[in-house]
Design a protein around this motif. Structure first.
Motif, PDB file in Angstrom:
ATOM      1  N   PHE A 181     -24.199  46.087  49.004  1.00  0.00           N
ATOM      2  CA  PHE A 181     -22.781  45.859  48.976  1.00  0.00           C
ATOM      3  C   PHE A 181     -21.902  46.441  50.012  1.00  0.00           C
ATOM      4  O   PHE A 181     -21.039  45.789  50.506  1.00  0.00           O
ATOM      5  CB  PHE A 181     -22.218  46.066  47.514  1.00  0.00           C
ATOM      6  N   LEU A 182     -22.148  47.748  50.412  1.00  0.00           N
ATOM      7  CA  LEU A 182     -21.559  48.603  51.314  1.00  0.00           C
ATOM      8  C   LEU A 182     -21.895  47.795  52.707  1.00  0.00           C
ATOM      9  O   LEU A 182     -20.903  47.548  53.423  1.00  0.00           O
ATOM     10  CB  LEU A 182     -21.732  49.714  51.659  1.00  0.00           C
ATOM     11  N   LEU A 183     -22.882  47.327  53.054  1.00  0.00           N
ATOM     12  CA  LEU A 183     -23.296  46.507  54.359  1.00  0.00           C
ATOM     13  C   LEU A 183     -22.510  45.255  54.335  1.00  0.00           C
ATOM     14  O   LEU A 183     -21.779  44.966  55.443  1.00  0.00           O
ATOM     15  CB  LEU A 183     -24.689  46.454  54.682  1.00  0.00           C
ATOM     16  N   GLY A 184     -22.360  44.602  53.339  1.00  0.00           N
ATOM     17  CA  GLY A 184     -21.962  43.351  53.525  1.00  0.00           C
ATOM     18  C   GLY A 184     -20.507  43.404  53.454  1.00  0.00           C
ATOM     19  O   GLY A 184     -19.899  42.747  54.298  1.00  0.00           O
ATOM     20  N   GLY A 185     -19.883  44.287  52.617  1.00  0.00           N
ATOM     21  CA  GLY A 185     -18.380  44.476  52.827  1.00  0.00           C
ATOM     22  C   GLY A 185     -18.014  45.184  54.032  1.00  0.00           C
ATOM     23  O   GLY A 185     -17.044  44.601  54.607  1.00  0.00           O
ATOM     24  N   LEU A 186     -18.479  45.943  54.680  1.00  0.00           N
ATOM     25  CA  LEU A 186     -18.316  46.511  55.902  1.00  0.00           C
ATOM     26  C   LEU A 186     -18.497  45.510  57.087  1.00  0.00           C
ATOM     27  O   LEU A 186     -17.220  45.359  57.888  1.00  0.00           O
ATOM     28  CB  LEU A 186     -19.061  47.620  56.386  1.00  0.00           C
ATOM     29  N   VAL A 187     -19.348  44.619  57.191  1.00  0.00           N
ATOM     30  CA  VAL A 187     -19.448  43.650  58.150  1.00  0.00           C
ATOM     31  C   VAL A 187     -18.241  42.647  57.776  1.00  0.00           C
ATOM     32  O   VAL A 187     -17.864  42.150  58.789  1.00  0.00           O
ATOM     33  CB  VAL A 187     -20.759  42.902  57.986  1.00  0.00           C
ATOM     34  N   SER A 188     -18.219  42.214  56.566  1.00  0.00           N
ATOM     35  CA  SER A 188     -17.185  41.273  56.362  1.00  0.00           C
ATOM     36  C   SER A 188     -15.902  41.623  56.883  1.00  0.00           C
ATOM     37  O   SER A 188     -14.895  40.912  57.313  1.00  0.00           O
ATOM     38  CB  SER A 188     -17.104  40.714  54.707  1.00  0.00           C
ATOM     39  N   LEU A 189     -15.421  42.990  56.370  1.00  0.00           N
ATOM     40  CA  LEU A 189     -14.213  43.352  56.891  1.00  0.00           C
ATOM     41  C   LEU A 189     -14.035  43.541  58.350  1.00  0.00           C
ATOM     42  O   LEU A 189     -13.005  43.343  58.969  1.00  0.00           O
ATOM     43  CB  LEU A 189     -14.107  44.902  56.266  1.00  0.00           C
ATOM     44  N   ALA A 190     -15.034  43.852  59.066  1.00  0.00           N
ATOM     45  CA  ALA A 190     -14.967  43.938  60.581  1.00  0.00           C
ATOM     46  C   ALA A 190     -14.721  42.435  61.105  1.00  0.00           C
ATOM     47  O   ALA A 190     -14.144  42.441  62.045  1.00  0.00           O
ATOM     48  CB  ALA A 190     -16.446  44.373  61.076  1.00  0.00           C
ATOM     49  N   LEU A 191     -15.597  41.509  60.320  1.00  0.00           N
ATOM     50  CA  LEU A 191     -15.225  40.201  60.853  1.00  0.00           C
ATOM     51  C   LEU A 191     -13.861  39.677  60.612  1.00  0.00           C
ATOM     52  O   LEU A 191     -13.270  38.941  61.195  1.00  0.00           O
ATOM     53  CB  LEU A 191     -16.266  39.031  59.829  1.00  0.00           C
TER      54      LEU A 191
END
Length: 171
Positions: free
Chosen positions: A132-142
């Motif tokens: 979830f952290l990886l998915g959230g961080l990448v989504s936030l960066a996008l």
């Protein structure tokens, strides 16, 4: 996982050595199936049953064998509970918000729960949190870079696979 397999392979006990080899095969299956599924999901936003189902069956079979070789029925029970728990959690999310995750993610989570749960509840929890952290961080960066909007579909399978792999490797 790496340290655990190393201990098994160097233990000198024939059953533990075979269990280590079986776990290596499970790791190879994870690498092959996980890489294929991550690529397909990133490209096509789907996780094909023709890969997920055989991978689940193979994983379950290998864990039964390892549990037998190590006389560890508790590890197998924990793996099954973790797989079912992760799957039910994702199914509930899917039912509550069908656009949030796909059924492929629900099925994939069962396999990943088997792997992480076998090594312990801490590894299971770490796999879930890291995913979830990886998915959230990448989504936030996008979102911040404006390469995606709140309506953009982002494949979650690669993050589930990577998060679980990291939890397994560093456990």
């Amino acid at each position: 996982m790496i340290q655990f397999i190393s201990q098994l392979l160097t233990s000198g006990d024939p059953g533990e050595v075979v269990a280590g080899v079986v776990l290596l095969l499970g790791g190879a299956a994870f690498a092959v199936c996980g890489t294929a599924l991550a690529y397909i999901d990133a490209q096509e936003h789907r996780l094909p049953n023709r890969i997920v189902y055989p991978w689940a069956a193979l994983t379950f079979g290998l864990l039964i064998l390892v549990s037998f070789l190590l006389n560890d029925p508790i590890g197998l029970g924990r793996a099954v509970l973790a797989g079912l728990g992760w799957g039910v959690l994702f199914l509930l999310v899917r039912l509550a918000s069908p656009k949030s995750i796909g059924m492929g993610d629900v099925k994939l989570s069962v396999v990943l729960g088997l792997y992480t749960g076998f090594l312990g509840w801490e590894v299971f929890a770490a796999g879930l949190v890291i995913s979830f952290l990886l998915g959230g961080l990448v989504s936030l960066a996008l979102l911040i870079s404006r390469r995606a909007s709140s309506h953009t579909r982002i494949a979650f399978g690669p993050f589930l696979i990577l998060g679980s792999a990291l939890a397994l490797m560093f456990s």
